[in-house]
Design a protein around this motif. Structure first.
Motif, PDB file in Angstrom:
ATOM      1  N   LEU A  34      99.369  -8.048  84.527  1.00 13.51           N
ATOM      2  CA  LEU A  34      99.536  -9.165  85.461  1.00 13.51           C
ATOM      3  C   LEU A  34      99.552 -10.510  84.736  1.00 13.51           C
ATOM      4  N   ALA A  35      98.894 -10.551  83.579  1.00 16.06           N
ATOM      5  CA  ALA A  35      98.829 -11.803  82.822  1.00 16.06           C
ATOM      6  C   ALA A  35     100.104 -12.074  82.027  1.00 16.06           C
ATOM      7  N   ALA A  36     100.905 -11.044  81.803  1.00 15.44           N
ATOM      8  CA  ALA A  36     102.090 -11.179  80.950  1.00 15.44           C
ATOM      9  C   ALA A  36     103.052 -12.283  81.401  1.00 15.44           C
ATOM     10  N   PRO A  37     103.397 -12.384  82.707  1.00 17.89           N
ATOM     11  CA  PRO A  37     104.324 -13.456  83.119  1.00 17.89           C
ATOM     12  C   PRO A  37     103.813 -14.855  82.765  1.00 17.89           C
ATOM     13  N   ALA A  38     102.508 -15.085  82.925  1.00 23.77           N
ATOM     14  CA  ALA A  38     101.947 -16.403  82.592  1.00 23.77           C
ATOM     15  C   ALA A  38     102.021 -16.650  81.092  1.00 23.77           C
ATOM     16  N   LEU A  39     101.844 -15.602  80.312  1.00 30.15           N
ATOM     17  CA  LEU A  39     101.886 -15.754  78.853  1.00 30.15           C
ATOM     18  C   LEU A  39     103.292 -16.101  78.357  1.00 30.15           C
ATOM     19  N   ARG A  40     104.300 -15.765  79.147  1.00 29.28           N
ATOM     20  CA  ARG A  40     105.673 -16.121  78.765  1.00 29.28           C
ATOM     21  C   ARG A  40     105.913 -17.625  78.851  1.00 29.28           C
ATOM     22  N   GLU A  41     104.991 -18.350  79.504  1.00 30.06           N
ATOM     23  CA  GLU A  41     105.113 -19.804  79.620  1.00 30.06           C
ATOM     24  C   GLU A  41     104.578 -20.526  78.378  1.00 30.06           C
ATOM     25  N   LEU A  42     103.981 -19.778  77.458  1.00 34.68           N
ATOM     26  CA  LEU A  42     103.489 -20.384  76.224  1.00 34.68           C
ATOM     27  C   LEU A  42     104.652 -20.896  75.389  1.00 34.68           C
ATOM     28  N   SER A  43     104.379 -21.869  74.554  1.00 31.44           N
ATOM     29  CA  SER A  43     105.392 -22.305  73.598  1.00 31.44           C
ATOM     30  C   SER A  43     105.440 -21.269  72.473  1.00 31.44           C
ATOM     31  N   PRO A  44     106.515 -21.239  71.683  1.00 30.97           N
ATOM     32  CA  PRO A  44     106.571 -20.292  70.564  1.00 30.97           C
ATOM     33  C   PRO A  44     105.367 -20.406  69.629  1.00 30.97           C
ATOM     34  N   ASN A  45     104.924 -21.623  69.342  1.00 29.24           N
ATOM     35  CA  ASN A  45     103.764 -21.797  68.467  1.00 29.24           C
ATOM     36  C   ASN A  45     102.486 -21.281  69.121  1.00 29.24           C
ATOM     37  N   GLN A  46     102.348 -21.539  70.415  1.00 30.92           N
ATOM     38  CA  GLN A  46     101.177 -21.043  71.145  1.00 30.92           C
ATOM     39  C   GLN A  46     101.164 -19.514  71.175  1.00 30.92           C
ATOM     40  N   TYR A  47     102.351 -18.925  71.364  1.00 35.15           N
ATOM     41  CA  TYR A  47     102.424 -17.469  71.384  1.00 35.15           C
ATOM     42  C   TYR A  47     102.074 -16.882  70.019  1.00 35.15           C
ATOM     43  N   SER A  48     102.528 -17.558  68.979  1.00 31.83           N
ATOM     44  CA  SER A  48     102.198 -17.105  67.625  1.00 31.83           C
ATOM     45  C   SER A  48     100.682 -17.104  67.412  1.00 31.83           C
ATOM     46  N   ASP A  49     100.018 -18.168  67.880  1.00 35.96           N
ATOM     47  CA  ASP A  49      98.552 -18.242  67.775  1.00 35.96           C
ATOM     48  C   ASP A  49      97.886 -17.153  68.627  1.00 35.96           C
ATOM     49  N   PHE A  50      98.415 -16.970  69.830  1.00 38.95           N
ATOM     50  CA  PHE A  50      97.863 -15.957  70.728  1.00 38.95           C
ATOM     51  C   PHE A  50      97.980 -14.563  70.112  1.00 38.95           C
ATOM     52  N   LYS A  51      99.138 -14.276  69.557  1.00 38.76           N
ATOM     53  CA  LYS A  51      99.375 -12.955  68.962  1.00 38.76           C
ATOM     54  C   LYS A  51      98.450 -12.726  67.761  1.00 38.76           C
ATOM     55  N   LYS A  52      98.254 -13.773  66.992  1.00 31.73           N
ATOM     56  CA  LYS A  52      97.388 -13.672  65.813  1.00 31.73           C
ATOM     57  C   LYS A  52      95.950 -13.380  66.218  1.00 31.73           C
ATOM     58  N   ILE A  53      95.431 -14.112  67.193  1.00 33.60           N
ATOM     59  CA  ILE A  53      94.039 -13.939  67.606  1.00 33.60           C
ATOM     60  C   ILE A  53      93.847 -12.590  68.298  1.00 33.60           C
ATOM     61  N   THR A  54      94.871 -12.136  69.026  1.00 28.07           N
ATOM     62  CA  THR A  54      94.794 -10.830  69.680  1.00 28.07           C
ATOM     63  C   THR A  54      94.673  -9.708  68.657  1.00 28.07           C
ATOM     64  N   LYS A  55      95.498  -9.781  67.611  1.00 26.89           N
ATOM     65  CA  LYS A  55      95.451  -8.773  66.545  1.00 26.89           C
ATOM     66  C   LYS A  55      94.090  -8.786  65.846  1.00 26.89           C
ATOM     67  N   LEU A  56      93.561  -9.978  65.611  1.00 29.46           N
ATOM     68  CA  LEU A  56      92.259 -10.083  64.947  1.00 29.46           C
ATOM     69  C   LEU A  56      91.151  -9.477  65.798  1.00 29.46           C
ATOM     70  N   LEU A  57      91.217  -9.716  67.103  1.00 32.39           N
ATOM     71  CA  LEU A  57      90.209  -9.162  68.010  1.00 32.39           C
ATOM     72  C   LEU A  57      90.275  -7.635  68.032  1.00 32.39           C
ATOM     73  N   ILE A  58      91.482  -7.096  68.051  1.00 30.87           N
ATOM     74  CA  ILE A  58      91.661  -5.645  68.081  1.00 30.87           C
ATOM     75  C   ILE A  58      91.142  -4.997  66.797  1.00 30.87           C
ATOM     76  N   GLU A  59      91.368  -5.678  65.680  1.00 28.36           N
ATOM     77  CA  GLU A  59      91.008  -5.105  64.383  1.00 28.36           C
ATOM     78  C   GLU A  59      89.596  -5.463  63.922  1.00 28.36           C
ATOM     79  N   GLU A  60      88.882  -6.276  64.711  1.00 28.97           N
ATOM     80  CA  GLU A  60      87.591  -6.794  64.263  1.00 28.97           C
ATOM     81  C   GLU A  60      86.587  -5.696  63.928  1.00 28.97           C
TER      82      GLU A  60
END
Length: 213
Positions: free
Chosen positions: A36-62
């Motif tokens: 359900l959150a995916a449509p809202a995440l598409r409103e991020l800027s490319p730089n914001q999405y890059s940051d989001f993707k980076k932090i998500t990967k770090l959280l998963i691998e922590e």
């Protein structure tokens, strides 16, 4: 701590706002909520999405271990958002017959069989049920379930990367086989549903209606 140290400005306060709600939520709703959150995440800027993707990967691998929910959410986000932020990236089709990805199919179906069945004989029957989707292809009826250690999430993830290069009809056939595997005992657990949804996300195929939400 990880979000505080590496998350974007303002991220910590937003996480704190929703954390209490998330912690009280039944785990079966985690993946649907992420969808359900995916449509809202598409409103991020490319730089914001890059940051989001980076932090998500770090959280998963922590914790240095990826569980099924983390894997499923990761694949869902990739399928839902990467195509939006990287529209010019195209998948090259390399396989038009399941024979080209026989070993990868065996890993995937073995993993699905083990996830839904603690008893080896039941897992073996589920595997056979899934592989029966390829009964018209010579040699597939001779395939045997792999050892559980050979069909881990990391093994399956690598297999899916190759299967993704199959034509759409082949990918749909593989999803059909996956569905038969998890439904072999007449019931679909939350774990099985999450795993097949992750597979569908990875392969760019619709989630079968019997999986539900």
């Amino acid at each position: 701590n990880l979000i505080e140290n590496q998350g974007p400005n303002g991220c910590v306060s937003e996480v704190k706002k929703v954390s209490a709600f998330i912690l009280d939520l039944d785990p079966k709703f985690f993946l649907p909520l992420a969808e359900l959150a995916a449509p809202a995440l598409r409103e991020l800027s490319p730089n914001q999405y890059s940051d989001f993707k980076k932090i998500t990967k770090l959280l998963i691998e922590e914790d240095r271990a990826i569980d099924l929910l983390e894997y499923s959410i990761d694949k869902m986000l990739e399928a839902s958002l990467d195509i939006h932020f990287e529209p010019n990236r195209k998948q090259v089709i390399q396989y038009y017959n399941p024979i080209g990805v026989t070993e990868e199919i065996k890993k995937l179906i073995s993993c699905l069989a083990y996830e839904g069945h603690e008893d080896f004989k039941e897992a073996e029957r589920a595997f056979a049920r899934g592989i029966s989707s390829f009964s018209e292809i010579k040699g597939f009826d001779q395939l045997e379930i792999l050892e559980q250690s050979q069909s881990s999430f990391s093994e399956v993830d690598q297999a899916l990367k190759k299967i993704k290069a199959c034509s759409l009809p082949v990918r749909k056939k593989i999803i059909q086989a996956a569905g038969r595997t998890i439904a072999a005992d007449g019931q679909i657990t939350i774990v099985e549903a999450e795993l097949i949804r992750a597979v569908c996300y990875s392969l760019g195929c619709p989630v079968p209606p019997f999986v539900g939400h």
